[in-house]
Design a protein around this motif. Structure first.
Motif, PDB file in Angstrom:
ATOM      1  N   ILE A 189       0.858  -1.195   0.000  1.00  0.00           N
ATOM      2  CA  ILE A 189       0.000   0.000   0.000  1.00  0.00           C
ATOM      3  C   ILE A 189       0.889   1.238   0.000  1.00  0.00           C
ATOM      4  O   ILE A 189       2.041   1.196   0.456  1.00  0.00           O
ATOM      5  N   PHE A 190       0.332   2.320  -0.539  1.00  0.00           N
ATOM      6  CA  PHE A 190       0.991   3.628  -0.484  1.00  0.00           C
ATOM      7  C   PHE A 190       0.048   4.548   0.284  1.00  0.00           C
ATOM      8  O   PHE A 190      -1.125   4.680  -0.090  1.00  0.00           O
ATOM      9  N   THR A 191       0.517   5.104   1.373  1.00  0.00           N
ATOM     10  CA  THR A 191      -0.302   6.036   2.159  1.00  0.00           C
ATOM     11  C   THR A 191       0.552   7.261   2.475  1.00  0.00           C
ATOM     12  O   THR A 191       1.772   7.147   2.611  1.00  0.00           O
ATOM     13  N   VAL A 192      -0.082   8.383   2.584  1.00  0.00           N
ATOM     14  CA  VAL A 192       0.675   9.615   2.789  1.00  0.00           C
ATOM     15  C   VAL A 192       0.176  10.376   4.019  1.00  0.00           C
ATOM     16  O   VAL A 192      -1.016  10.680   4.122  1.00  0.00           O
ATOM     17  N   ASP A 193       1.077  10.629   4.909  1.00  0.00           N
ATOM     18  CA  ASP A 193       0.891  11.509   6.065  1.00  0.00           C
ATOM     19  C   ASP A 193       0.017  10.973   7.200  1.00  0.00           C
ATOM     20  O   ASP A 193       0.086  11.484   8.304  1.00  0.00           O
ATOM     21  N   PHE A 194      -0.837   9.994   6.931  1.00  0.00           N
ATOM     22  CA  PHE A 194      -1.695   9.600   8.059  1.00  0.00           C
ATOM     23  C   PHE A 194      -1.201   8.354   8.781  1.00  0.00           C
ATOM     24  O   PHE A 194      -1.787   7.953   9.793  1.00  0.00           O
ATOM     25  N   ILE A 195      -0.095   7.756   8.291  1.00  0.00           N
ATOM     26  CA  ILE A 195       0.503   6.642   9.057  1.00  0.00           C
ATOM     27  C   ILE A 195       2.002   6.896   9.222  1.00  0.00           C
ATOM     28  O   ILE A 195       2.838   6.235   8.597  1.00  0.00           O
ATOM     29  N   PRO A 196       2.366   7.905  10.032  1.00  0.00           N
ATOM     30  CA  PRO A 196       3.799   8.103  10.278  1.00  0.00           C
ATOM     31  C   PRO A 196       4.370   6.859  10.967  1.00  0.00           C
ATOM     32  O   PRO A 196       3.716   6.270  11.827  1.00  0.00           O
ATOM     33  N   ILE A 197       5.545   6.447  10.557  1.00  0.00           N
ATOM     34  CA  ILE A 197       6.160   5.236  11.121  1.00  0.00           C
ATOM     35  C   ILE A 197       7.052   5.633  12.293  1.00  0.00           C
ATOM     36  O   ILE A 197       8.000   6.412  12.119  1.00  0.00           O
ATOM     37  N   GLN A 198       6.756   5.120  13.460  1.00  0.00           N
ATOM     38  CA  GLN A 198       7.534   5.415  14.674  1.00  0.00           C
ATOM     39  C   GLN A 198       7.846   6.908  14.776  1.00  0.00           C
ATOM     40  O   GLN A 198       8.976   7.304  15.076  1.00  0.00           O
ATOM     41  N   THR A 199       6.846   7.687  14.474  1.00  0.00           N
ATOM     42  CA  THR A 199       6.984   9.142  14.470  1.00  0.00           C
ATOM     43  C   THR A 199       5.685   9.723  15.005  1.00  0.00           C
ATOM     44  O   THR A 199       4.604   9.197  14.703  1.00  0.00           O
ATOM     45  N   LEU A 201       2.477  12.304  15.594  1.00  0.00           N
ATOM     46  CA  LEU A 201       1.573  12.973  14.668  1.00  0.00           C
ATOM     47  C   LEU A 201       2.091  14.383  14.416  1.00  0.00           C
ATOM     48  O   LEU A 201       2.762  14.978  15.262  1.00  0.00           O
ATOM     49  N   PHE A 202       1.789  14.918  13.242  1.00  0.00           N
ATOM     50  CA  PHE A 202       2.333  16.220  12.842  1.00  0.00           C
ATOM     51  C   PHE A 202       1.725  17.363  13.666  1.00  0.00           C
ATOM     52  O   PHE A 202       0.512  17.552  13.683  1.00  0.00           O
ATOM     53  N   ARG A 203       2.579  18.060  14.386  1.00  0.00           N
ATOM     54  CA  ARG A 203       2.217  19.255  15.148  1.00  0.00           C
ATOM     55  C   ARG A 203       0.900  19.071  15.934  1.00  0.00           C
ATOM     56  O   ARG A 203       0.769  18.133  16.692  1.00  0.00           O
ATOM     57  N   ASN A 204      -0.070  19.989  15.749  1.00  0.00           N
ATOM     58  CA  ASN A 204      -1.334  19.804  16.479  1.00  0.00           C
ATOM     59  C   ASN A 204      -2.449  19.288  15.565  1.00  0.00           C
ATOM     60  O   ASN A 204      -3.609  19.634  15.711  1.00  0.00           O
ATOM     61  N   LEU A 205      -2.020  18.437  14.620  1.00  0.00           N
ATOM     62  CA  LEU A 205      -2.955  17.744  13.725  1.00  0.00           C
ATOM     63  C   LEU A 205      -3.798  18.716  12.884  1.00  0.00           C
ATOM     64  O   LEU A 205      -5.037  18.649  12.881  1.00  0.00           O
ATOM     65  N   PRO A 206      -3.140  19.633  12.166  1.00  0.00           N
ATOM     66  CA  PRO A 206      -3.915  20.563  11.344  1.00  0.00           C
ATOM     67  C   PRO A 206      -4.728  19.805  10.293  1.00  0.00           C
ATOM     68  O   PRO A 206      -4.291  18.756   9.825  1.00  0.00           O
ATOM     69  N   ASP A 207      -5.894  20.311   9.966  1.00  0.00           N
ATOM     70  CA  ASP A 207      -6.786  19.719   8.958  1.00  0.00           C
ATOM     71  C   ASP A 207      -7.381  18.375   9.393  1.00  0.00           C
ATOM     72  O   ASP A 207      -7.908  17.638   8.576  1.00  0.00           O
ATOM     73  N   THR A 208      -7.277  18.081  10.692  1.00  0.00           N
ATOM     74  CA  THR A 208      -7.838  16.823  11.187  1.00  0.00           C
ATOM     75  C   THR A 208      -9.157  17.106  11.882  1.00  0.00           C
ATOM     76  O   THR A 208      -9.185  17.785  12.908  1.00  0.00           O
ATOM     77  N   ALA A 209     -10.243  16.567  11.328  1.00  0.00           N
ATOM     78  CA  ALA A 209     -11.557  16.836  11.905  1.00  0.00           C
ATOM     79  C   ALA A 209     -11.754  16.075  13.214  1.00  0.00           C
ATOM     80  O   ALA A 209     -12.358  16.585  14.146  1.00  0.00           O
ATOM     81  N   SER A 210     -11.210  14.861  13.274  1.00  0.00           N
ATOM     82  CA  SER A 210     -11.523  14.019  14.426  1.00  0.00           C
ATOM     83  C   SER A 210     -10.437  12.975  14.668  1.00  0.00           C
ATOM     84  O   SER A 210     -10.328  12.008  13.902  1.00  0.00           O
ATOM     85  N   PRO A 211      -9.653  13.120  15.734  1.00  0.00           N
ATOM     86  CA  PRO A 211      -8.655  12.085  16.041  1.00  0.00           C
ATOM     87  C   PRO A 211      -9.267  10.677  16.219  1.00  0.00           C
ATOM     88  O   PRO A 211      -8.685   9.706  15.735  1.00  0.00           O
ATOM     89  N   PRO A 212     -10.453  10.534  16.866  1.00  0.00           N
ATOM     90  CA  PRO A 212     -11.017   9.175  16.948  1.00  0.00           C
ATOM     91  C   PRO A 212     -11.340   8.581  15.570  1.00  0.00           C
ATOM     92  O   PRO A 212     -11.161   7.389  15.345  1.00  0.00           O
ATOM     93  N   GLU A 213     -11.801   9.427  14.647  1.00  0.00           N
ATOM     94  CA  GLU A 213     -12.065   8.909  13.292  1.00  0.00           C
ATOM     95  C   GLU A 213     -10.753   8.500  12.617  1.00  0.00           C
ATOM     96  O   GLU A 213     -10.701   7.533  11.856  1.00  0.00           O
ATOM     97  N   TRP A 214      -9.705   9.242  12.900  1.00  0.00           N
ATOM     98  CA  TRP A 214      -8.378   8.885  12.358  1.00  0.00           C
ATOM     99  C   TRP A 214      -8.005   7.474  12.829  1.00  0.00           C
ATOM    100  O   TRP A 214      -7.601   6.617  12.047  1.00  0.00           O
ATOM    101  N   GLU A 215      -8.185   7.276  14.156  1.00  0.00           N
ATOM    102  CA  GLU A 215      -7.867   5.960  14.724  1.00  0.00           C
ATOM    103  C   GLU A 215      -8.698   4.856  14.046  1.00  0.00           C
ATOM    104  O   GLU A 215      -8.174   3.781  13.708  1.00  0.00           O
ATOM    105  N   ALA A 216      -9.971   5.147  13.815  1.00  0.00           N
ATOM    106  CA  ALA A 216     -10.843   4.154  13.154  1.00  0.00           C
ATOM    107  C   ALA A 216     -10.346   3.878  11.732  1.00  0.00           C
ATOM    108  O   ALA A 216     -10.398   2.737  11.248  1.00  0.00           O
TER     109      ALA A 216
END
Ligand SMILES: [Zn+2]
Length: 306
Positions: A189-199, A201-216
């Motif tokens: 798979i190719f994924t960009v920015d939403f699965i940082p490896i051993q890193t 999350l970027f700053r304070n999660l700009p453009d992220t509507a919902s951290p729980p939805e991210w987890e889902a």
């Protein structure tokens, strides 16, 4: 008057400090330079174990391209404020194949990944993105970003020259329009920015509507069939990602949520929590020191209902 004197005194102190540093620098033997980015500006590598899947890296961004005998599927142009990245990208594809570039797939709507596509457009490529990415680009158009020709809702499969590439939407995460690109045969798979490896999350999660939805969305990625993940930035020494990395990131988000929830219950959100919350289990992860307080800030907002 006192204030002006204080300012002058401070200035004088700073000047003295600077000149002292200068003297030290001149008299000390040369120190080895800090570890600068020793990598070449760009690199193209074929993904081990595949016949036709490549990673093109330019500075700290990467894209995947797939070569078939009916044309090339490219992804993010990664050309924001550096048109030479795009000409290099196209040149690197041409070194591998004479086949025309048929598609450019956008991973998501952020300019640092998708600006600079005009050259691909001029070569006749069809641009594909998630429907929400197009909506976002219509809201915030940029002269440097080619508008998608076609959109994907939940799923689309491209078949080109015997290669199958799935474009999958797994929900809102780092943006509301990230596509997972899956090569079923290659189990990649190719994924960009939403699965940082051993890193972190970027700053304070700009453009992220919902951290729980991210987890889902991460749970959905983990449930897909694949073995290796190409990320949009070279993390953790540039290796490919695994399902364990996805599970570890979910673990990080859960640990972060739990610690911030405790801090919130003690009335420490936002500023005190940003200073006090620590997650030592992750202190070896990339950006731990600089992004942890900002990750905490975002999860404090979550405890305040936004
Ligand atoms: Zn992004």
């Amino acid at each position: 008057m006192m204030r002006r004197f204080a300012v002058i005194a401070t200035l004088f102190a700073v000047m003295t400090l600077c000149s002292t540093d200068l003297t030290v620098a001149q008299t000390q033997p040369a120190q080895p330079a800090p570890p600068a980015d020793a990598r070449p500006m760009f690199a193209t590598s074929k993904v081990e174990g595949t016949d036709n899947v490549y990673i093109f890296r330019y500075q700290n961004h990467q894209s995947m391209f797939v070569v078939t005998n009916s044309g090339v599927i490219a992804t993010d142009p990664i050309g924001l404020r550096r048109p030479q990245a795009v000409t290099t990208y196209v040149d690197e594809i041409k070194k591998v194949t004479d086949q025309p570039i048929k598609y450019v797939i956008y991973s998501h709507s952020h300019y640092d990944h998708i600006a600079g596509g005009k050259l691909f457009k001029d070569l006749g490529a069809t641009f594909v993105a998630h429907r929400n990415a197009k909506a976002q680009l219509e809201k915030f158009p940029s002269p440097d970003v080619v508008m998608p020709d076609e959109v994907v809702d939940n799923e689309r499969t491209l078949n080109l020259g015997g290669t199958m590439l799935e474009l999958l939407y797994v929900g809102r995460n780092h943006s509301d329009n990230s596509l997972v690109m899956r090569l079923p045969k290659e189990k990649l798979i190719f994924t960009v920015d939403f699965i940082p490896i051993q890193t972190l999350l970027f700053r304070n999660l700009p453009d992220t509507a919902s951290p729980p939805e991210w987890e889902a969305s991460l749970q959905r990625v983990a449930a897909l069939e694949w073995e290796r993940m190409i990320p949009g930035h070279p993390y953790a020494g540039g290796r490919l990602g695994t399902k364990q990395d996805v599970m570890d990131l979910i673990g990080y988000m859960q640990d972060l949520a739990a610690e911030v929830k405790k801090a919130a219950a003690e009335g420490k959100c936002i500023d005190t929590a940003m200073k006090e919350v620590k997650l030592p289990k992750y202190e070896n992860w990339g950006n731990y020191a600089n992004f942890l307080p900002l990750n905490v800030e975002r999860y404090c907002y979550l405890n305040n209902g936004f």
